[in-house]
Design a protein around this motif. Sequence first.
Motif, short mmCIF file in Angstrom:
data_model
loop_
_atom_site.label_atom_id
_atom_site.label_comp_id
_atom_site.label_asym_id
_atom_site.label_seq_id
_atom_site.Cartn_x
_atom_site.Cartn_y
_atom_site.Cartn_z
N HIS A 60 0.84 -1.21 0.00
CA HIS A 60 0.00 0.00 0.00
C HIS A 60 0.87 1.26 0.00
O HIS A 60 0.61 2.20 -0.76
N VAL A 61 1.93 1.25 0.83
CA VAL A 61 2.85 2.39 0.88
C VAL A 61 3.50 2.59 -0.49
O VAL A 61 3.64 3.73 -0.97
N ARG A 62 3.91 1.48 -1.12
CA ARG A 62 4.53 1.56 -2.44
C ARG A 62 3.59 2.22 -3.45
O ARG A 62 3.99 3.10 -4.22
N ASP A 112 13.42 2.88 -0.79
CA ASP A 112 14.08 2.61 0.49
C ASP A 112 13.27 3.15 1.68
O ASP A 112 13.63 2.91 2.84
N LYS A 113 12.17 3.85 1.40
CA LYS A 113 11.34 4.41 2.46
C LYS A 113 10.12 3.54 2.77
O LYS A 113 9.43 3.79 3.77
N TYR A 114 9.85 2.53 1.94
CA TYR A 114 8.62 1.75 2.08
C TYR A 114 8.52 1.08 3.45
O TYR A 114 7.47 1.16 4.11
N ASP A 115 9.59 0.41 3.89
CA ASP A 115 9.54 -0.32 5.16
C ASP A 115 9.28 0.62 6.33
O ASP A 115 8.52 0.28 7.26
N LYS A 119 1.98 1.92 13.30
CA LYS A 119 1.73 3.26 13.83
C LYS A 119 1.47 4.28 12.73
O LYS A 119 0.94 5.36 13.00
N CYS A 120 1.85 3.95 11.47
CA CYS A 120 1.62 4.87 10.36
C CYS A 120 0.24 4.72 9.74
O CYS A 120 -0.17 5.53 8.91
N GLU A 167 1.13 13.47 4.98
CA GLU A 167 1.77 14.78 4.93
C GLU A 167 3.30 14.63 4.90
O GLU A 167 3.99 15.38 4.19
N GLU A 168 3.83 13.66 5.64
CA GLU A 168 5.29 13.42 5.61
C GLU A 168 5.72 12.97 4.21
O GLU A 168 6.75 13.41 3.70
N ILE A 169 4.94 12.08 3.62
CA ILE A 169 5.28 11.59 2.28
C ILE A 169 5.21 12.73 1.27
O ILE A 169 6.08 12.86 0.40
#
Length: 323
Positions: A120-122, A141-144, A150-151, A165-167
């Motif tokens: 989902h993050v990807r 490299d940020k996916y994990d 908590k995210c 917002e961070e992404i």
Amino acid sequence: MKDITNNFLETIEPVYTPGIIRFDFDAFDAAIQAAVSELSDEQLDNLEYNDIKNEFTRFNSLLTKLETKRKEIAKVYKNPLTEFESNFKSSKEPLKEIIDKLRAKRDEIDEHHRMLRVDHVRSVFEEKCELAGLDKDAFKDKYDGYSLKKCFKDKKMELKKETIEEIDALILAEYDRLEEYKANIAMIEEQALDYELPAEPYTRALQNDTPLVEILKQMKNDRHAAIERKQQAEAKRQAEAERLAEIEAMAKQSANEEIKAVNAETGEIIEKSKPIEEATINSKEPYKVNISLTFHGGEKQWYQFAKMLEDNFVNYEILGENK
């Protein structure tokens, strides 16, 4: 799901009933101190051998009796503990086995859920990268880091607002960085064109994180060095051209001074003849003359004159030298 536990397993626990060991340590310590005070080093020196043996036997027997009793009491306390630990180790094995199986199954499900979160993050990163015109794998490299529970919203496959917002901030920062990089590349290429320098070494330096200010300074220095080299080459070329022109002028002057016209009918030598270059010759047929030359500048002057003849496609034949 059937409850595999029961109240007994949930409530059972070892029960220890402490025993009581009675011993008057205060009286024991006082008696020992009293006995020791009667046997100072000076008193021991005055005792006979048999007295020393008797005192040793008395005190040693006392200590031996107390140690024997201590060991008996320790055995009474230790045996139940040893028996309990042995029985517990054997009885807990089935419970450990089911715990290990449950742990492995739990970890398998946790890993599956984690991979779903990573996927989902990807997809979120790739979608935002596409909108920003960035490489879709720029943040793999940020996916994990963003796949942690908590995210995500509780019990939902949906990122929290602050995570989004961070992404977005990461995407914007990378977009700005690339735009600045493109602008710097364009500036370097334009400057290289103005300076008549190859752009590639300087763009490569930018890729290697060399600050733009340093690159532009180096380009300016390289341009000045190139101009200086060009000026030196031009000065050298000009000096060579002037040297050759001077040699040619000297050769022509020498030829004009020595060449004398001859009257074809009388054979008279005409002293004041016009220089060859001033003669008007209309015919393009080969023209041949027999002349005698004297080079006051020596053999070197002759070679310079001969080179001038060759450069002007004039064939000559040497009939004799120094005659």
